[in-house]
Design a protein around this motif. Structure first.
Motif, PDB file in Angstrom:
ATOM      1  N   VAL A 183       0.838  -1.206   0.000  1.00  0.00           N
ATOM      2  CA  VAL A 183       0.000   0.000   0.000  1.00  0.00           C
ATOM      3  C   VAL A 183       0.869   1.250   0.000  1.00  0.00           C
ATOM      4  CG1 VAL A 183      -1.653   1.323   1.363  1.00  0.00           C
ATOM      5  CG2 VAL A 183      -1.974  -1.127   1.071  1.00  0.00           C
ATOM      6  N   THR A 234       0.420  -6.309  -4.707  1.00  0.00           N
ATOM      7  CA  THR A 234      -0.418  -5.327  -4.010  1.00  0.00           C
ATOM      8  C   THR A 234      -0.066  -3.910  -4.445  1.00  0.00           C
ATOM      9  OG1 THR A 234      -0.596  -6.801  -2.106  1.00  0.00           O
ATOM     10  CG2 THR A 234      -1.140  -4.479  -1.757  1.00  0.00           C
ATOM     11  N   VAL A 277      -2.734  -1.305  -6.106  1.00  0.00           N
ATOM     12  CA  VAL A 277      -3.027  -0.027  -5.449  1.00  0.00           C
ATOM     13  C   VAL A 277      -2.647   1.138  -6.346  1.00  0.00           C
ATOM     14  CG1 VAL A 277      -2.393   1.438  -3.483  1.00  0.00           C
ATOM     15  CG2 VAL A 277      -2.851  -0.991  -3.135  1.00  0.00           C
ATOM     16  N   VAL A 285      -6.615   6.407   0.507  1.00  0.00           N
ATOM     17  CA  VAL A 285      -6.440   5.082   1.113  1.00  0.00           C
ATOM     18  C   VAL A 285      -7.780   4.386   1.386  1.00  0.00           C
ATOM     19  CG1 VAL A 285      -5.553   3.857   3.123  1.00  0.00           C
ATOM     20  CG2 VAL A 285      -4.188   5.642   2.052  1.00  0.00           C
ATOM     21  N   MET A 296      -9.141   0.228  -0.315  1.00  0.00           N
ATOM     22  CA  MET A 296      -9.082  -0.867   0.632  1.00  0.00           C
ATOM     23  C   MET A 296      -9.742  -2.141   0.123  1.00  0.00           C
ATOM     24  SD  MET A 296      -7.159   0.127   2.911  1.00  0.00           S
ATOM     25  CE  MET A 296      -7.307  -1.359   3.904  1.00  0.00           C
ATOM     26  N   VAL A 339      -7.279  -4.233  -1.625  1.00  0.00           N
ATOM     27  CA  VAL A 339      -6.243  -4.573  -0.650  1.00  0.00           C
ATOM     28  C   VAL A 339      -6.703  -5.724   0.236  1.00  0.00           C
ATOM     29  CG1 VAL A 339      -5.021  -3.735   1.390  1.00  0.00           C
ATOM     30  CG2 VAL A 339      -5.145  -2.314  -0.647  1.00  0.00           C
TER      31      VAL A 339
END
Length: 240
Positions: A45, A114, A118, A150, A154, A157
């Protein structure tokens, strides 16, 4: 002893119950999987948000991601464990030392997917009107990232985290099976398979039991990840 009652999977060469040891080993393997996943998600992230939001960092961070993707991770993991296992264990103890080393190494070598996911979402989100409005009134980039960017990335994520647990468990099991993981007194699934490979003719459940638990756990985590992906997909929600 072979399988029977009360030892449903039999016992090992020291008379220890194989089923009980497999259950205890599952706790260690799952702990490694969850904590390593957290390290991987935090790194992914961080890199993804920085690369997607700040154009000047996009090129260097993505080239770093490509570099990690091109590395043979398992050989590197084995080399790092061989080099740093003894110093870390001397400082933190046998169990905690190898746990921390495993978690850091697995997490530090599995964040790349990831980060890419992102980054793609951040590139799309930062062009939306609510982000442009926040920036136009002078909101600091740090506040925009934590309050607006953010939270909106999510969903993928969470899916990546669930799938990352399975990868971490398999990686730990592979390292332990090769004899470079936890010490003998910590019966992880990989360690149990390593110990039982020479006694498979005496009691097949010494190998079959931990293998089934490992396979069932990885399959279950993957199914949870697929379910989360379907549940968090906006297109599926709109159809429902």
């Amino acid at each position: 002893r072979g399988p029977g009652w009360p030892h449903i999977w039999g016992t090992d060469n020291l008379g220890r119950d194989a089923f009980a040891r497999a259950l205890v080993g599952g706790r260690i393997s799952l702990a490694v999987g969850f904590v390593a996943m957290l390290v991987s998600i935090l790194l992914g992230v961080l890199v993804g948000v920085l690369a997607g939001y700040f154009r000047v960092l996009d090129g260097p961070l993505m080239r770093l991601t490509d570099l990690f993707l091109s590395l043979p991770l398992l050989p590197i993991l084995l080399v790092v464990i061989v080099l740093f296992r003894d110093p870390v264990q001397d400082r933190l103890g046998d169990g905690l030392g190898i746990f921390v080393l495993m978690v850091i190494i697995i997490g530090a070598t599995s964040w790349m997917q990831t980060a890419r996911i992102v980054r793609g979402d951040v590139l799309s989100i930062k062009e939306q009107e609510f982000i442009l409005a926040s920036r136009s009134i002078g909101t600091r980039s740090r506040r925009v990232i934590f309050q607006n960017v953010v939270p909106n990335v999510m969903s993928p994520v969470i899916v990546a985290a669930s799938l990352g647990i399975a990868v971490a468990i398999l990686t730990e099991s592979a390292v332990s099976f090769l004899g470079l993981g936890f010490p003998l007194e910590y019966p992880t699934w990989g360690r149990l398979l390593n110990e039982a490979k020479d006694r498979i003719a005496l009691n097949i459940w010494l190998v079959l039991g931990p293998g089934l638990l490992l396979s069932a756990t990885v399959m279950s985590v993957n199914l949870i990840g697929d379910g989360l992906r379907d549940a968090l997909d906006p297109q599926n929600r709109s159809k429902g």
